[in-house]
Scaffold this active site. Structure first.
Site, mmCIF file in Angstrom:
data_model
loop_
_atom_site.group_PDB
_atom_site.id
_atom_site.type_symbol
_atom_site.label_atom_id
_atom_site.label_comp_id
_atom_site.label_asym_id
_atom_site.label_seq_id
_atom_site.Cartn_x
_atom_site.Cartn_y
_atom_site.Cartn_z
ATOM 1 N N GLY A 19 0.810 -1.214 0.000
ATOM 2 C CA GLY A 19 0.000 0.000 0.000
ATOM 3 C C GLY A 19 0.841 1.261 0.000
ATOM 4 O O GLY A 19 1.684 1.450 0.874
ATOM 5 N N GLY A 21 -0.259 4.502 0.299
ATOM 6 C CA GLY A 21 -0.956 5.687 0.797
ATOM 7 C C GLY A 21 -0.022 6.536 1.640
ATOM 8 O O GLY A 21 1.199 6.421 1.558
ATOM 9 N N GLY A 23 0.729 6.448 4.863
ATOM 10 C CA GLY A 23 1.589 5.692 5.762
ATOM 11 C C GLY A 23 2.685 4.942 5.037
ATOM 12 O O GLY A 23 3.866 5.006 5.406
ATOM 13 N N VAL A 87 -2.188 -7.519 -4.039
ATOM 14 C CA VAL A 87 -1.889 -8.600 -3.098
ATOM 15 C C VAL A 87 -3.163 -9.375 -2.803
ATOM 16 O O VAL A 87 -4.183 -8.798 -2.436
ATOM 17 C CB VAL A 87 -1.276 -8.040 -1.795
ATOM 18 C CG1 VAL A 87 -1.035 -9.162 -0.800
ATOM 19 C CG2 VAL A 87 0.032 -7.313 -2.098
ATOM 20 N N GLU A 178 -17.560 18.812 2.459
ATOM 21 C CA GLU A 178 -16.842 19.486 1.378
ATOM 22 C C GLU A 178 -17.522 19.268 0.031
ATOM 23 O O GLU A 178 -17.575 20.184 -0.803
ATOM 24 C CB GLU A 178 -15.390 19.015 1.363
ATOM 25 C CG GLU A 178 -14.613 19.537 2.569
ATOM 26 C CD GLU A 178 -13.217 18.984 2.727
ATOM 27 O OE1 GLU A 178 -12.453 19.547 3.529
ATOM 28 O OE2 GLU A 178 -12.895 17.979 2.060
ATOM 29 N N ASP A 308 -4.881 3.507 8.479
ATOM 30 C CA ASP A 308 -6.293 3.205 8.715
ATOM 31 C C ASP A 308 -6.556 1.751 9.064
ATOM 32 O O ASP A 308 -7.493 1.436 9.800
ATOM 33 C CB ASP A 308 -7.122 3.572 7.476
ATOM 34 C CG ASP A 308 -7.196 5.067 7.241
ATOM 35 O OD1 ASP A 308 -6.723 5.826 8.108
ATOM 36 O OD2 ASP A 308 -7.735 5.480 6.195
ATOM 37 N N ALA A 325 -5.107 10.993 7.790
ATOM 38 C CA ALA A 325 -3.757 10.971 7.228
ATOM 39 C C ALA A 325 -2.675 11.101 8.292
ATOM 40 O O ALA A 325 -1.650 10.412 8.224
ATOM 41 C CB ALA A 325 -3.610 12.091 6.194
ATOM 42 N N GLN A 326 -2.868 11.964 9.275
ATOM 43 C CA GLN A 326 -1.804 12.244 10.233
ATOM 44 C C GLN A 326 -1.341 11.019 11.034
ATOM 45 O O GLN A 326 -0.134 10.789 11.171
ATOM 46 C CB GLN A 326 -2.205 13.377 11.168
ATOM 47 C CG GLN A 326 -1.863 14.756 10.635
ATOM 48 C CD GLN A 326 -0.392 14.912 10.301
ATOM 49 O OE1 GLN A 326 0.491 14.518 11.052
ATOM 50 N NE2 GLN A 326 -0.117 15.494 9.145
#
Length: 443
Positions: A19, A21, A23, A87, A178, A308, A325-326
Protein backbone atom coordinates in the site's frame (compact mmCIF):
# COMPACT_ATOMS: atom_id res chain seq x y z
CA UNK A 1 2.58 -19.90 -8.40
CA UNK A 2 6.07 -18.87 -9.36
CA UNK A 3 8.09 -16.04 -7.93
CA UNK A 4 7.49 -13.49 -10.67
CA UNK A 5 8.55 -10.29 -8.93
CA UNK A 6 12.16 -10.67 -10.18
CA UNK A 7 13.70 -8.78 -7.30
CA UNK A 8 17.18 -10.06 -6.59
CA UNK A 9 18.04 -11.14 -3.06
CA UNK A 10 21.04 -9.03 -2.14
CA UNK A 11 21.60 -10.42 1.35
CA UNK A 12 19.83 -7.53 3.04
CA UNK A 13 16.59 -7.84 4.97
CA UNK A 14 13.63 -7.29 2.71
CA UNK A 15 10.90 -4.96 3.98
CA UNK A 16 7.74 -5.38 1.91
CA UNK A 17 5.17 -2.60 2.18
CA UNK A 18 1.66 -3.29 0.93
CA UNK A 19 0.00 0.00 0.00
CA UNK A 20 1.36 3.37 -1.10
CA UNK A 21 -0.96 5.69 0.80
CA UNK A 22 0.23 8.27 3.31
CA UNK A 23 1.59 5.69 5.76
CA UNK A 24 3.31 3.44 3.24
CA UNK A 25 4.87 6.41 1.48
CA UNK A 26 6.34 7.87 4.68
CA UNK A 27 7.65 4.47 5.76
CA UNK A 28 9.45 3.90 2.46
CA UNK A 29 10.99 7.38 2.63
CA UNK A 30 12.15 6.88 6.21
CA UNK A 31 14.02 3.71 5.19
CA UNK A 32 16.11 5.54 2.60
CA UNK A 33 19.35 5.23 4.57
CA UNK A 34 18.58 1.91 6.28
CA UNK A 35 20.52 -1.22 5.35
CA UNK A 36 17.44 -2.95 3.95
CA UNK A 37 15.75 -3.73 0.66
CA UNK A 38 12.45 -1.80 0.43
CA UNK A 39 9.72 -3.23 -1.81
CA UNK A 40 6.46 -1.31 -2.24
CA UNK A 41 3.46 -3.08 -3.77
CA UNK A 42 0.33 -1.21 -4.86
CA UNK A 43 -2.48 -1.85 -7.33
CA UNK A 44 -1.91 1.67 -8.69
CA UNK A 45 1.45 2.95 -9.87
CA UNK A 46 0.90 6.32 -8.23
CA UNK A 47 0.18 7.94 -4.87
CA UNK A 48 -3.15 9.78 -4.57
CA UNK A 49 -3.62 12.90 -2.45
CA UNK A 50 -7.06 11.85 -1.24
CA UNK A 51 -8.09 15.05 0.58
CA UNK A 52 -8.62 16.74 -2.80
CA UNK A 53 -10.62 13.96 -4.47
CA UNK A 54 -13.81 15.93 -3.93
CA UNK A 55 -12.39 18.76 -6.09
CA UNK A 56 -11.79 16.31 -8.93
CA UNK A 57 -15.39 15.14 -8.51
CA UNK A 58 -16.73 18.71 -8.69
CA UNK A 59 -14.72 19.85 -11.74
CA UNK A 60 -12.23 21.98 -9.81
CA UNK A 61 -9.15 19.88 -10.57
CA UNK A 62 -8.11 17.24 -13.09
CA UNK A 63 -7.24 13.84 -11.66
CA UNK A 64 -3.58 13.94 -12.68
CA UNK A 65 -2.96 17.04 -10.54
CA UNK A 66 -3.42 15.09 -7.29
CA UNK A 67 -1.48 11.94 -8.17
CA UNK A 68 2.26 11.29 -8.45
CA UNK A 69 4.08 8.18 -9.78
CA UNK A 70 5.84 6.08 -7.13
CA UNK A 71 8.87 5.57 -9.34
CA UNK A 72 9.33 9.31 -9.71
CA UNK A 73 8.95 9.90 -5.96
CA UNK A 74 11.67 7.36 -5.21
CA UNK A 75 13.91 7.75 -8.26
CA UNK A 76 16.87 8.74 -6.07
CA UNK A 77 16.43 6.00 -3.45
CA UNK A 78 18.68 3.08 -4.49
CA UNK A 79 17.26 0.56 -1.99
CA UNK A 80 13.68 1.04 -3.26
CA UNK A 81 11.79 -1.31 -5.58
CA UNK A 82 8.21 -0.98 -6.80
CA UNK A 83 5.89 -3.63 -8.19
CA UNK A 84 2.50 -2.84 -9.70
CA UNK A 85 0.31 -5.67 -8.42
CA UNK A 86 -2.62 -6.57 -6.21
CA UNK A 87 -1.89 -8.60 -3.10
CA UNK A 88 -4.25 -11.54 -2.78
CA UNK A 89 -3.07 -13.37 0.35
CA UNK A 90 -0.32 -13.57 2.95
CA UNK A 91 1.35 -16.92 3.67
CA UNK A 92 2.73 -16.25 7.12
CA UNK A 93 4.24 -19.73 7.60
CA UNK A 94 6.55 -19.34 4.59
CA UNK A 95 6.89 -15.55 4.78
CA UNK A 96 5.52 -15.11 1.29
CA UNK A 97 2.80 -12.93 -0.17
CA UNK A 98 0.68 -14.03 -3.10
CA UNK A 99 0.10 -11.31 -5.67
CA UNK A 100 -1.43 -10.94 -9.11
CA UNK A 101 2.09 -11.21 -10.60
CA UNK A 102 3.40 -14.06 -8.47
CA UNK A 103 4.90 -14.80 -5.06
CA UNK A 104 7.19 -12.47 -3.15
CA UNK A 105 9.27 -13.30 -0.08
CA UNK A 106 9.52 -10.94 2.88
CA UNK A 107 11.57 -10.66 6.05
CA UNK A 108 9.46 -7.86 7.47
CA UNK A 109 5.96 -7.19 6.17
CA UNK A 110 4.09 -3.91 6.64
CA UNK A 111 0.38 -3.78 5.84
CA UNK A 112 -0.58 -0.23 4.88
CA UNK A 113 -3.65 -0.98 2.77
CA UNK A 114 -5.76 1.78 4.27
CA UNK A 115 -9.54 1.58 4.27
CA UNK A 116 -12.32 0.89 1.85
CA UNK A 117 -15.92 2.08 1.70
CA UNK A 118 -18.19 0.51 4.31
CA UNK A 119 -21.75 -0.11 3.10
CA UNK A 120 -22.59 -2.01 6.30
CA UNK A 121 -23.60 -5.09 4.35
CA UNK A 122 -26.13 -3.32 2.11
CA UNK A 123 -25.49 -4.88 -1.31
CA UNK A 124 -28.13 -2.78 -3.04
CA UNK A 125 -26.54 0.40 -1.70
CA UNK A 126 -23.12 -0.80 -2.81
CA UNK A 127 -24.45 -1.25 -6.34
CA UNK A 128 -26.50 1.95 -6.56
CA UNK A 129 -24.41 4.55 -4.70
CA UNK A 130 -21.19 6.29 -5.73
CA UNK A 131 -18.25 6.15 -3.33
CA UNK A 132 -15.27 8.51 -3.09
CA UNK A 133 -12.11 6.47 -2.43
CA UNK A 134 -9.97 6.96 -5.54
CA UNK A 135 -9.51 9.05 -8.67
CA UNK A 136 -11.69 6.74 -10.76
CA UNK A 137 -14.57 7.27 -8.30
CA UNK A 138 -14.11 11.03 -8.40
CA UNK A 139 -14.02 11.17 -12.21
CA UNK A 140 -17.08 8.91 -12.40
CA UNK A 141 -18.97 11.25 -10.09
CA UNK A 142 -17.97 14.29 -12.16
CA UNK A 143 -19.08 12.54 -15.34
CA UNK A 144 -22.37 11.56 -13.72
CA UNK A 145 -23.16 15.06 -12.46
CA UNK A 146 -22.49 16.62 -15.87
CA UNK A 147 -24.33 13.92 -17.81
CA UNK A 148 -27.35 14.32 -15.52
CA UNK A 149 -27.79 17.91 -16.68
CA UNK A 150 -27.29 16.97 -20.30
CA UNK A 151 -30.13 14.45 -19.88
CA UNK A 152 -32.25 16.96 -17.97
CA UNK A 153 -32.31 19.20 -21.05
CA UNK A 154 -34.10 16.47 -22.96
CA UNK A 155 -37.08 15.80 -20.67
CA UNK A 156 -40.08 17.76 -19.44
CA UNK A 157 -41.41 15.34 -16.80
CA UNK A 158 -41.14 17.25 -13.53
CA UNK A 159 -40.40 14.23 -11.34
CA UNK A 160 -37.73 12.83 -13.61
CA UNK A 161 -36.22 16.29 -13.95
CA UNK A 162 -35.91 16.53 -10.15
CA UNK A 163 -34.37 13.07 -9.95
CA UNK A 164 -31.60 14.20 -12.29
CA UNK A 165 -30.99 17.59 -10.69
CA UNK A 166 -31.14 16.59 -7.01
CA UNK A 167 -28.19 15.09 -5.13
CA UNK A 168 -28.09 13.18 -1.86
CA UNK A 169 -24.86 12.94 0.14
CA UNK A 170 -24.77 10.42 2.99
CA UNK A 171 -22.26 11.20 5.73
CA UNK A 172 -21.55 14.49 7.50
CA UNK A 173 -17.79 14.09 7.87
CA UNK A 174 -15.21 16.19 5.98
CA UNK A 175 -15.84 14.45 2.64
CA UNK A 176 -19.61 14.91 2.80
CA UNK A 177 -19.42 18.50 3.99
CA UNK A 178 -16.84 19.49 1.38
CA UNK A 179 -18.78 17.83 -1.44
CA UNK A 180 -21.99 19.58 -0.40
CA UNK A 181 -20.25 22.95 -0.32
CA UNK A 182 -18.59 22.41 -3.70
CA UNK A 183 -21.86 21.35 -5.35
CA UNK A 184 -23.58 24.43 -3.95
CA UNK A 185 -20.89 26.63 -5.54
CA UNK A 186 -21.41 24.93 -8.89
CA UNK A 187 -25.15 25.46 -8.55
CA UNK A 188 -24.68 29.18 -7.90
CA UNK A 189 -21.81 30.18 -10.19
CA UNK A 190 -21.30 27.59 -12.95
CA UNK A 191 -24.30 25.44 -13.91
CA UNK A 192 -26.71 28.36 -14.62
CA UNK A 193 -24.26 29.59 -17.28
CA UNK A 194 -23.76 26.17 -18.85
CA UNK A 195 -27.38 25.05 -18.78
CA UNK A 196 -29.41 28.23 -19.32
CA UNK A 197 -32.59 26.31 -20.09
CA UNK A 198 -32.71 24.72 -16.63
CA UNK A 199 -34.09 26.33 -13.48
CA UNK A 200 -31.50 25.70 -10.77
CA UNK A 201 -33.88 26.68 -8.02
CA UNK A 202 -35.06 23.10 -8.56
CA UNK A 203 -31.59 21.67 -7.83
CA UNK A 204 -31.59 20.38 -4.25
CA UNK A 205 -28.50 19.23 -2.38
CA UNK A 206 -29.30 16.98 0.58
CA UNK A 207 -26.78 16.04 3.26
CA UNK A 208 -27.80 13.21 5.60
CA UNK A 209 -25.99 12.63 8.89
CA UNK A 210 -26.86 9.84 11.32
CA UNK A 211 -25.87 11.88 14.38
CA UNK A 212 -26.94 15.27 15.76
CA UNK A 213 -23.89 17.17 14.47
CA UNK A 214 -21.63 17.49 11.46
CA UNK A 215 -17.87 16.89 11.48
CA UNK A 216 -17.89 14.49 14.40
CA UNK A 217 -14.48 14.55 16.04
CA UNK A 218 -14.01 18.27 15.56
CA UNK A 219 -15.03 20.92 18.07
CA UNK A 220 -18.66 21.86 18.68
CA UNK A 221 -17.82 25.32 17.38
CA UNK A 222 -16.54 23.87 14.09
CA UNK A 223 -19.61 21.67 13.78
CA UNK A 224 -21.96 24.58 14.44
CA UNK A 225 -20.17 26.83 11.96
CA UNK A 226 -20.16 24.14 9.26
CA UNK A 227 -23.91 23.74 9.72
CA UNK A 228 -24.38 27.50 9.52
CA UNK A 229 -22.31 27.78 6.34
CA UNK A 230 -24.06 24.91 4.58
CA UNK A 231 -27.48 26.30 5.40
CA UNK A 232 -26.31 29.69 4.11
CA UNK A 233 -25.34 27.95 0.85
CA UNK A 234 -28.80 26.36 0.58
CA UNK A 235 -27.83 22.78 1.43
CA UNK A 236 -30.70 20.85 3.02
CA UNK A 237 -29.47 19.10 6.17
CA UNK A 238 -31.05 15.94 7.55
CA UNK A 239 -29.52 15.33 10.98
CA UNK A 240 -30.28 12.36 13.25
CA UNK A 241 -31.42 10.34 10.25
CA UNK A 242 -30.16 7.17 8.63
CA UNK A 243 -30.65 5.91 5.12
CA UNK A 244 -32.72 2.76 5.30
CA UNK A 245 -32.58 1.90 1.61
CA UNK A 246 -31.82 3.23 -1.86
CA UNK A 247 -32.90 1.51 -5.07
CA UNK A 248 -31.20 3.85 -7.48
CA UNK A 249 -34.13 6.27 -7.50
CA UNK A 250 -35.85 6.54 -4.12
CA UNK A 251 -33.97 7.20 -0.87
CA UNK A 252 -35.88 5.96 2.16
CA UNK A 253 -34.88 7.26 5.59
CA UNK A 254 -35.39 5.49 8.91
CA UNK A 255 -38.03 8.10 9.74
CA UNK A 256 -40.12 7.04 6.74
CA UNK A 257 -39.28 10.21 4.80
CA UNK A 258 -38.27 9.77 1.17
CA UNK A 259 -36.23 11.68 -1.40
CA UNK A 260 -35.70 11.03 -5.08
CA UNK A 261 -32.35 11.16 -6.83
CA UNK A 262 -30.40 9.24 -9.41
CA UNK A 263 -27.15 10.20 -7.70
CA UNK A 264 -26.49 9.20 -4.10
CA UNK A 265 -22.94 9.81 -2.88
CA UNK A 266 -21.90 7.50 -0.06
CA UNK A 267 -19.47 9.09 2.40
CA UNK A 268 -20.87 7.44 5.52
CA UNK A 269 -18.10 5.19 6.68
CA UNK A 270 -15.01 3.15 5.98
CA UNK A 271 -13.69 -0.24 7.00
CA UNK A 272 -10.17 -1.63 7.04
CA UNK A 273 -8.93 -3.13 3.77
CA UNK A 274 -7.86 -6.55 5.00
CA UNK A 275 -5.80 -9.16 3.19
CA UNK A 276 -6.48 -12.88 3.55
CA UNK A 277 -4.04 -14.86 5.67
CA UNK A 278 -3.96 -12.93 8.95
CA UNK A 279 -5.28 -14.87 11.93
CA UNK A 280 -8.87 -13.85 12.88
CA UNK A 281 -7.79 -13.22 16.48
CA UNK A 282 -5.75 -10.24 15.28
CA UNK A 283 -8.72 -8.54 13.59
CA UNK A 284 -10.84 -6.09 15.58
CA UNK A 285 -14.13 -4.33 14.90
CA UNK A 286 -14.15 -2.43 11.65
CA UNK A 287 -11.74 -4.90 10.02
CA UNK A 288 -8.74 -3.23 11.63
CA UNK A 289 -5.64 -5.14 12.67
CA UNK A 290 -4.77 -4.95 16.35
CA UNK A 291 -1.23 -3.66 16.80
CA UNK A 292 0.99 -2.98 19.79
CA UNK A 293 2.71 0.35 20.53
CA UNK A 294 5.37 -0.51 17.93
CA UNK A 295 2.73 -1.13 15.23
CA UNK A 296 3.45 -4.86 15.31
CA UNK A 297 0.35 -6.95 14.52
CA UNK A 298 -0.61 -8.88 17.64
CA UNK A 299 0.38 -12.53 17.25
CA UNK A 300 3.28 -11.91 14.85
CA UNK A 301 6.90 -10.86 15.26
CA UNK A 302 7.62 -9.70 11.73
CA UNK A 303 4.29 -8.32 10.47
CA UNK A 304 3.32 -4.70 11.08
CA UNK A 305 0.34 -2.52 10.20
CA UNK A 306 0.08 1.27 9.96
CA UNK A 307 -2.57 3.81 9.08
CA UNK A 308 -6.29 3.21 8.72
CA UNK A 309 -6.01 -0.59 8.74
CA UNK A 310 -4.20 -0.55 12.11
CA UNK A 311 -5.91 -0.25 15.50
CA UNK A 312 -3.53 0.64 18.32
CA UNK A 313 -5.86 0.27 21.29
CA UNK A 314 -4.78 2.30 24.32
CA UNK A 315 -6.46 3.95 27.30
CA UNK A 316 -6.33 7.27 25.43
CA UNK A 317 -7.63 5.70 22.19
CA UNK A 318 -9.90 2.75 23.07
CA UNK A 319 -11.09 2.53 19.45
CA UNK A 320 -7.65 3.06 17.97
CA UNK A 321 -6.39 6.26 16.39
CA UNK A 322 -8.64 8.19 13.98
CA UNK A 323 -8.64 6.95 10.40
CA UNK A 324 -6.98 10.07 9.02
CA UNK A 325 -3.76 10.97 7.23
CA UNK A 326 -1.80 12.24 10.23
CA UNK A 327 -1.77 9.01 12.29
CA UNK A 328 -0.68 7.10 9.17
CA UNK A 329 2.11 9.57 8.39
CA UNK A 330 3.40 9.59 11.96
CA UNK A 331 3.25 5.79 12.28
CA UNK A 332 5.09 5.36 8.97
CA UNK A 333 7.91 7.68 10.02
CA UNK A 334 8.36 6.06 13.42
CA UNK A 335 8.19 2.49 12.11
CA UNK A 336 10.97 3.25 9.65
CA UNK A 337 13.07 4.60 12.48
CA UNK A 338 12.29 1.55 14.65
CA UNK A 339 13.20 -0.90 11.88
CA UNK A 340 16.58 0.81 11.51
CA UNK A 341 17.04 0.82 15.30
CA UNK A 342 16.16 -2.87 15.52
CA UNK A 343 18.77 -3.79 12.91
CA UNK A 344 21.35 -1.74 14.81
CA UNK A 345 20.47 -3.37 18.14
CA UNK A 346 19.02 -0.15 19.54
CA UNK A 347 15.82 0.06 21.64
CA UNK A 348 12.49 0.71 19.93
CA UNK A 349 10.44 3.84 20.50
CA UNK A 350 6.72 3.40 21.31
CA UNK A 351 4.26 5.34 19.16
CA UNK A 352 2.64 8.43 20.60
CA UNK A 353 0.18 10.26 18.41
CA UNK A 354 0.60 14.01 18.16
CA UNK A 355 -2.83 15.32 17.26
CA UNK A 356 -2.40 18.31 14.95
CA UNK A 357 -6.11 18.96 14.60
CA UNK A 358 -8.53 18.78 11.70
CA UNK A 359 -9.94 21.03 8.98
CA UNK A 360 -12.77 21.14 6.47
CA UNK A 361 -13.67 23.64 3.78
CA UNK A 362 -17.25 24.51 2.93
CA UNK A 363 -16.74 26.54 -0.21
CA UNK A 364 -15.32 29.90 -1.18
CA UNK A 365 -14.03 31.87 1.84
CA UNK A 366 -15.67 29.43 4.25
CA UNK A 367 -13.86 26.75 6.26
CA UNK A 368 -13.36 25.51 9.80
CA UNK A 369 -10.05 24.55 11.38
CA UNK A 370 -9.22 23.10 14.79
CA UNK A 371 -5.43 23.23 15.05
CA UNK A 372 -3.11 22.10 17.84
CA UNK A 373 0.32 23.70 18.07
CA UNK A 374 2.78 24.06 20.93
CA UNK A 375 0.38 22.32 23.33
CA UNK A 376 -2.33 24.86 22.61
CA UNK A 377 -5.56 24.63 20.66
CA UNK A 378 -6.56 27.19 18.08
CA UNK A 379 -9.96 27.42 16.41
CA UNK A 380 -10.49 29.30 13.16
CA UNK A 381 -13.57 29.81 11.01
CA UNK A 382 -14.41 31.65 7.84
CA UNK A 383 -11.87 33.26 5.52
CA UNK A 384 -8.79 32.74 7.71
CA UNK A 385 -9.59 29.04 8.17
CA UNK A 386 -10.10 28.79 4.39
CA UNK A 387 -6.64 30.30 3.71
CA UNK A 388 -5.05 27.96 6.29
CA UNK A 389 -6.81 24.97 4.72
CA UNK A 390 -5.53 25.90 1.23
CA UNK A 391 -1.96 26.54 2.41
CA UNK A 392 -1.64 23.26 4.33
CA UNK A 393 -3.12 21.20 1.51
CA UNK A 394 -1.00 22.93 -1.12
CA UNK A 395 2.32 22.28 0.65
CA UNK A 396 1.28 18.67 1.31
CA UNK A 397 0.77 17.79 -2.36
CA UNK A 398 3.68 15.84 -3.84
CA UNK A 399 5.55 17.32 -6.81
CA UNK A 400 6.23 20.90 -7.91
CA UNK A 401 4.13 20.52 -11.06
CA UNK A 402 1.12 19.36 -9.05
CA UNK A 403 1.49 22.23 -6.59
CA UNK A 404 1.66 24.72 -9.45
CA UNK A 405 -1.33 23.25 -11.31
CA UNK A 406 -3.49 23.13 -8.19
CA UNK A 407 -2.57 26.68 -7.19
CA UNK A 408 -3.23 27.97 -10.71
CA UNK A 409 -6.64 26.27 -10.81
CA UNK A 410 -7.55 27.66 -7.40
CA UNK A 411 -6.55 31.22 -8.32
CA UNK A 412 -8.31 31.02 -11.70
CA UNK A 413 -11.46 29.62 -10.13
CA UNK A 414 -11.46 32.22 -7.37
CA UNK A 415 -11.30 35.24 -9.67
CA UNK A 416 -13.31 33.86 -12.59
CA UNK A 417 -16.02 32.05 -10.58
CA UNK A 418 -15.45 29.18 -12.98
CA UNK A 419 -14.67 25.46 -12.73
CA UNK A 420 -12.75 24.60 -15.88
CA UNK A 421 -12.63 20.78 -15.79
CA UNK A 422 -16.19 20.16 -17.01
CA UNK A 423 -15.49 17.19 -19.28
CA UNK A 424 -17.42 13.95 -19.58
CA UNK A 425 -14.58 11.48 -20.13
CA UNK A 426 -15.02 7.81 -19.29
CA UNK A 427 -17.89 6.06 -17.61
CA UNK A 428 -20.85 7.52 -15.79
CA UNK A 429 -22.96 5.92 -13.05
CA UNK A 430 -26.49 5.21 -14.23
CA UNK A 431 -29.00 3.39 -12.06
CA UNK A 432 -32.26 3.49 -14.01
CA UNK A 433 -32.75 4.76 -17.57
CA UNK A 434 -34.65 8.05 -17.60
CA UNK A 435 -37.50 6.74 -19.71
CA UNK A 436 -37.99 3.72 -17.40
CA UNK A 437 -39.03 5.73 -14.33
CA UNK A 438 -42.80 5.88 -13.90
CA UNK A 439 -43.38 5.59 -10.17
CA UNK A 440 -44.06 8.51 -7.87
CA UNK A 441 -42.02 9.54 -4.86
CA UNK A 442 -42.15 12.24 -2.23
CA UNK A 443 -39.79 15.09 -3.08
Amino acid sequence: MANCARIEDNGKKRVVIIGGGFGGLELAKSLKDADVQVVLIDKQNFHTFQPLLYQVATAGLEGDSIIHPFRQIFDEQPNFYFRWAEVQAIETATQMIETSIGLLRYDLLVIATGATTNYFGDKQMEKAAIAMKNVDDAVELRNTVLSNFEKALQIDNEEQLNSLMDYVIVGGGPTGVELAGALSELRKHVFPKDYKELDFIKMDIHLIQSGPQLLKGMSEEASRKAKEYLEEFGVKLWLDRRVKSYDGYTVTLDTGETLITRTLIWAAGVTGALIAGIRPESVLKGNRLQVDVYNRVVGYDNIFAIGDVAAMVTDENPQGHPMMAQPAIQQGKLLGKNIANSLAGKPLEPFRYHDQGAMATIGRNHAVADLKMFDKEYKFQGFLAWVIWMFIHLISIIGFRNKFVVLFNWVWSYFSFNKGIRFILGKTHENIPVEAVTKKAVI
